[in-house]
Design a protein around this motif. Structure first.
Motif, PDB file in Angstrom:
ATOM      1  N   GLY A  51      43.046  35.780  37.434  1.00 18.31           N
ATOM      2  CA  GLY A  51      41.795  36.084  37.133  1.00 18.31           C
ATOM      3  C   GLY A  51      40.616  36.277  38.321  1.00 18.31           C
ATOM      4  N   GLY A  52      41.405  36.930  39.252  1.00 12.66           N
ATOM      5  CA  GLY A  52      40.576  37.497  40.382  1.00 12.66           C
ATOM      6  C   GLY A  52      40.447  36.246  41.399  1.00 12.66           C
ATOM      7  N   GLN A  53      40.909  35.123  41.110  1.00 10.29           N
ATOM      8  CA  GLN A  53      41.202  34.096  42.169  1.00 10.29           C
ATOM      9  C   GLN A  53      42.307  34.492  42.931  1.00 10.29           C
ATOM     10  N   MET A  54      42.293  34.135  44.273  1.00  7.58           N
ATOM     11  CA  MET A  54      43.560  34.433  45.000  1.00  7.58           C
ATOM     12  C   MET A  54      44.617  33.450  44.454  1.00  7.58           C
ATOM     13  N   PRO A  55      45.962  34.337  44.166  1.00  6.80           N
ATOM     14  CA  PRO A  55      46.927  33.717  43.587  1.00  6.80           C
ATOM     15  C   PRO A  55      47.670  32.770  44.381  1.00  6.80           C
ATOM     16  N   LEU A  56      48.399  31.894  43.873  1.00  4.54           N
ATOM     17  CA  LEU A  56      48.925  30.690  44.455  1.00  4.54           C
ATOM     18  C   LEU A  56      49.759  31.216  45.551  1.00  4.54           C
TER      19      LEU A  56
END
Length: 160
Positions: A51-56
């Motif tokens: 959701g727009g957060q930097m992926p793990l």
């Protein structure tokens, strides 16, 4: 106890969720997918999207280096060679080359060459010619009265 008395542990089996089967089911109309949007449609898999957060996988630190043109050897242990000699699949009296090991079925494919490691015991006197070998493997073969020759091709590529 009879067959009809057997039953699963409570909670072990769960009936599947039947989606889109009318308003009385609690999972009718939109089938638990909400209203509109990409995820309400079929055939959508957003793996790794947060959701727009930097992926793990991008947040975690990267370490080391993977050489793109590294040599990949087929690995053989001395114990396996001895086992094939005992079973008569390899003739220890003649020189054992990489092609002999492939023909016997000990190695599936050569890759960049075959490397011999010292795992297992060796008792047969044999003459091995391979692309690579560990120091302990060479010592073990010589101790058994044989010889292990590392071909010049591997030595030349290693020096590059």
């Amino acid at each position: 106890m009879k067959l009809h008395e057997l039953s699963d542990n409570p909670g072990a089996s769960k009936s599947r969720k039947r989606v889109g089967r009318g308003p009385g089911s609690g999972m009718g109309k939109m089938g638990g997918r909400g209203i509109k949007g990409q995820k309400s449609r079929s055939g959508v898999a957003i793996k790794g999207f947060e959701g727009g957060q930097m992926p793990l996988y991008q947040r975690l630190p990267k370490r080391g280096f993977n050489k793109p043109n590294r040599k990949e050897f087929a690995v053989v242990n001395l114990g396996l060679i001895q086992k094939f000699i005992d079973e008569g699949k390899i003739d220890a009296k003649s020189a054992i080359s990489e092609d002999t090991l492939i023909a016997s079925g000990l190695v599936r494919r050569k890759r960049d060459g075959i490397r011999v490691l010292a795992k297992g015991d060796i008792s047969a006197k044999m003459e091995l010619q391979v692309t690579g070998a560990s120091k302990s493997a060479i010592e073990a073969v010589e101790k058994a009265g044989g010889s292990l020759t590392v071909t010049a091709k591997a030595a030349a590529e290693a020096s590059e």
